[in-house]
Design a protein around this motif. Structure first.
Motif, PDB file in Angstrom:
ATOM      1  N   PHE A 176      13.987   4.008  40.664  1.00  0.00           N
ATOM      2  CA  PHE A 176      15.371   3.743  40.238  1.00  0.00           C
ATOM      3  C   PHE A 176      16.195   5.027  40.272  1.00  0.00           C
ATOM      4  O   PHE A 176      17.276   5.079  40.872  1.00  0.00           O
ATOM      5  CB  PHE A 176      15.365   3.143  38.829  1.00  0.00           C
ATOM      6  N   MET A 177      15.714   6.078  39.612  1.00  0.00           N
ATOM      7  CA  MET A 177      16.445   7.342  39.573  1.00  0.00           C
ATOM      8  C   MET A 177      16.547   7.964  40.965  1.00  0.00           C
ATOM      9  O   MET A 177      17.597   8.497  41.352  1.00  0.00           O
ATOM     10  CB  MET A 177      15.762   8.313  38.605  1.00  0.00           C
ATOM     11  N   THR A 215      14.549  12.819  33.090  1.00  0.00           N
ATOM     12  CA  THR A 215      14.055  11.444  33.005  1.00  0.00           C
ATOM     13  C   THR A 215      13.094  11.264  31.840  1.00  0.00           C
ATOM     14  O   THR A 215      13.075  10.216  31.189  1.00  0.00           O
ATOM     15  CB  THR A 215      13.361  11.060  34.325  1.00  0.00           C
ATOM     16  N   LEU A 216      12.304  12.283  31.565  1.00  0.00           N
ATOM     17  CA  LEU A 216      11.275  12.181  30.530  1.00  0.00           C
ATOM     18  C   LEU A 216      11.861  12.048  29.129  1.00  0.00           C
ATOM     19  O   LEU A 216      11.382  11.224  28.326  1.00  0.00           O
ATOM     20  CB  LEU A 216      10.367  13.415  30.602  1.00  0.00           C
ATOM     21  N   LEU A 217      12.887  12.830  28.812  1.00  0.00           N
ATOM     22  CA  LEU A 217      13.358  12.895  27.427  1.00  0.00           C
ATOM     23  C   LEU A 217      13.888  11.567  26.889  1.00  0.00           C
ATOM     24  O   LEU A 217      13.522  11.172  25.775  1.00  0.00           O
ATOM     25  CB  LEU A 217      14.407  14.002  27.276  1.00  0.00           C
ATOM     26  N   PRO A 218      14.743  10.839  27.606  1.00  0.00           N
ATOM     27  CA  PRO A 218      15.150   9.541  27.045  1.00  0.00           C
ATOM     28  C   PRO A 218      14.007   8.554  26.923  1.00  0.00           C
ATOM     29  O   PRO A 218      13.971   7.748  25.981  1.00  0.00           O
ATOM     30  CB  PRO A 218      16.228   9.053  28.034  1.00  0.00           C
ATOM     31  N   LEU A 219      13.046   8.609  27.842  1.00  0.00           N
ATOM     32  CA  LEU A 219      11.892   7.714  27.748  1.00  0.00           C
ATOM     33  C   LEU A 219      11.027   8.068  26.542  1.00  0.00           C
ATOM     34  O   LEU A 219      10.549   7.183  25.824  1.00  0.00           O
ATOM     35  CB  LEU A 219      11.061   7.795  29.036  1.00  0.00           C
ATOM     36  N   LEU A 234      21.299   8.054  30.263  1.00  0.00           N
ATOM     37  CA  LEU A 234      20.833   6.734  29.840  1.00  0.00           C
ATOM     38  C   LEU A 234      20.236   5.892  30.971  1.00  0.00           C
ATOM     39  O   LEU A 234      19.707   4.812  30.707  1.00  0.00           O
ATOM     40  CB  LEU A 234      22.002   5.958  29.217  1.00  0.00           C
ATOM     41  N   GLY A 235      20.330   6.391  32.206  1.00  0.00           N
ATOM     42  CA  GLY A 235      19.840   5.603  33.339  1.00  0.00           C
ATOM     43  C   GLY A 235      18.362   5.293  33.255  1.00  0.00           C
ATOM     44  O   GLY A 235      17.927   4.157  33.510  1.00  0.00           O
ATOM     45  N   ALA A 236      17.556   6.291  32.884  1.00  0.00           N
ATOM     46  CA  ALA A 236      16.106   6.055  32.779  1.00  0.00           C
ATOM     47  C   ALA A 236      15.793   5.047  31.687  1.00  0.00           C
ATOM     48  O   ALA A 236      14.866   4.234  31.821  1.00  0.00           O
ATOM     49  CB  ALA A 236      15.388   7.376  32.513  1.00  0.00           C
TER      50      ALA A 236
END
Length: 424
Positions: free
Chosen positions: A237-238, A26-30, A219-221
């Protein structure tokens, strides 16, 4: 219970490892979005991760065979730690692509170590129980990792350090175990053509799982953060999607034991199309997370259902090969989809991600509908009992084939019928 005590250290290491991994998912795309990377670049980095995972499945077993499981686990975890800390220091997208590829390779190797070790401790009577506990630990740890995202801003180094700490802690239980490590891992064998011949619905289900679920992880995050006011909103959400898949995988699987599995796969596709569209339309409404929950319930079990479907019609000596094909086809789908879907989000807006999911699921449901014209080689009564499985795994877990001797013998006869022209 006794058999689980023999793998306690390994399961504890697995939990710690996947808490850190769940956090970085979750952290990396954000973080990539926060430093100005485009949706296309974020999708490209996700594709590199899954390509690395495929490459690791094909190459890492040989390395583990040379150095052993414990040293292999320590080295691969060290690579994961270095990669995560490097991503925090480097904002160059070119570096992210390389590092995420290496991360995918390392993680697939870690799964190989864990699963081959579990398999070595399992017997014909305990494989199903061990696999169920392993699946529960995997999902629970990934879910726990989601909540760590709220402990600090994504722009800071704190979350990267926290993820690295959990990854490093995972070395301790395995490093201190007194249990003997298992024999070297067998090289990965797969054949997509064999999977297609054995079960076209399983082939389609594996590909769909990668296209949709893999893209959701990638891409969800980013989608959630576009409509959220805090990191906690992204967490919920996740977690809603993961929870939906975890809680309903068993009921859906048990139901599939009582009906034609092609019906269940088709229903999941239609349900995925409907719930994905519902997520896109419910943004900002109170029932938003409910639609996300049911979306996860529809798409997360696709991998396990595809694996169960091909297990019905595969012989004992080819189950690992076709199962590995399901896994790698899922990973290839996950590598291919984020790139165009990330670009679509950049052009048409974040909600286009779930509209795309809806279209992909609907298209696959039409394809599966045509498969009902072909007779099945097995009846409902002859189907292999469903076992929960996660796509975030390695081919070694397929060695824990839970089918009994009678099911193996029946599968041999089914394969003969399939080869003579019947398709399930």
């Amino acid at each position: 219970m006794k058999v689980l005590l023999t793998v306690t250290s390994l399961l504890l290491s697995t939990a710690l490892l996947l808490v850190g991994h769940g956090l970085q998912l979750t952290l990396l795309p954000l973080r990539a979005s926060a430093v100005g990377m485009s949706e296309f670049t974020i999708g490209l980095s996700a594709s590199c991760y899954f390509l690395g995972f495929v490459a690791g499945c094909l190459s890492i077993p040989r390395i583990i065979g040379r150095v052993g499981h414990i040293r292999g686990f320590a080295v691969l975890t060290a690579i994961m730690v270095c990669a995560l800390l490097s991503l925090e220091m480097l904002d160059y997208w070119q570096a992210w692509l390389v590092i995420r590829f290496l991360t995918g390779m390392a993680l697939s190797g870690l799964y190989t170590v864990i699963e081959s070790w579990l398999n070595s401790q399992a017997t014909a009577q305990t494989r199903g129980r061990i696999l169920s506990v392993y699946t529960f630990v995997t999902l629970s740890a990934l879910l726990a990792g989601q909540f760590l995202i709220n402990l600090a801003p994504v722009e800071s180094s704190t979350l990267f350090s926290l993820g690295a700490i959990f990854l490093a802690l995972a070395i301790i239980p395995v490093g201190l175990t007194r249990r003997m490590a298992p024999n070297p891992v067998e090289p990965t064998r797969f054949e997509f053509g064999l999977l297609y011949r054995r079960s076209r619905p399983a082939f389609a289900g594996a590909l769909l799982s990668g296209l949709v679920v893999g893209s959701f992880w990638s891409l969800g995050a980013l989608f959630a953060s576009s409509y959220s006011e805090s990191a906690m909103d992204v967490t919920w959400f996740m977690s809603a999607a993961i929870g939906g898949g975890a809680l309903l995988q068993y009921p859906i699987g048990l139901f599939s034991d009582r009906v034609d599995r092609r019906i269940v796969l088709s229903t999941l596709c239609v349900g995925g199309a409907i719930t994905a569209a519902a997520v896109a339309m419910s943004i900002g409404f109170p029932w938003y997370l409910a639609t996300v929950f049911f979306f996860g319930a529809m798409v997360m079990p696709l991998y396990a259902m595809a694996l169960a479907t091909v297990a019905d019609v595969s012989a004992s000596d080819e189950f690992v090969q076709v199962g590995t094909s399901v896994l790698l086809l899922n990973a290839l789908g996950a590598a291919l989809a984020p790139l165009p879907l990330g670009q679509l989000m950049a052009v048409a807006g974040p909600s286009s991600l779930f509209w795309a999911f809806s279209g992909i699921c609907l298209t696959m449901s039409v394809y599966l509908g045509f498969q009902f014209r072909n007779p099945r080689a097995v009846s409902v009564e002859e189907q292999t009992p469903f076992k929960a499985a996660g796509a975030d795994t390695a081919p070694a877990v397929l060695e824990m084939d839970p089918r009994g001797d009678e099911q193996h013998e029946h599968a041999e006869a089914v394969v003969t019928e399939v080869d003579n022209g019947k398709l399930d």
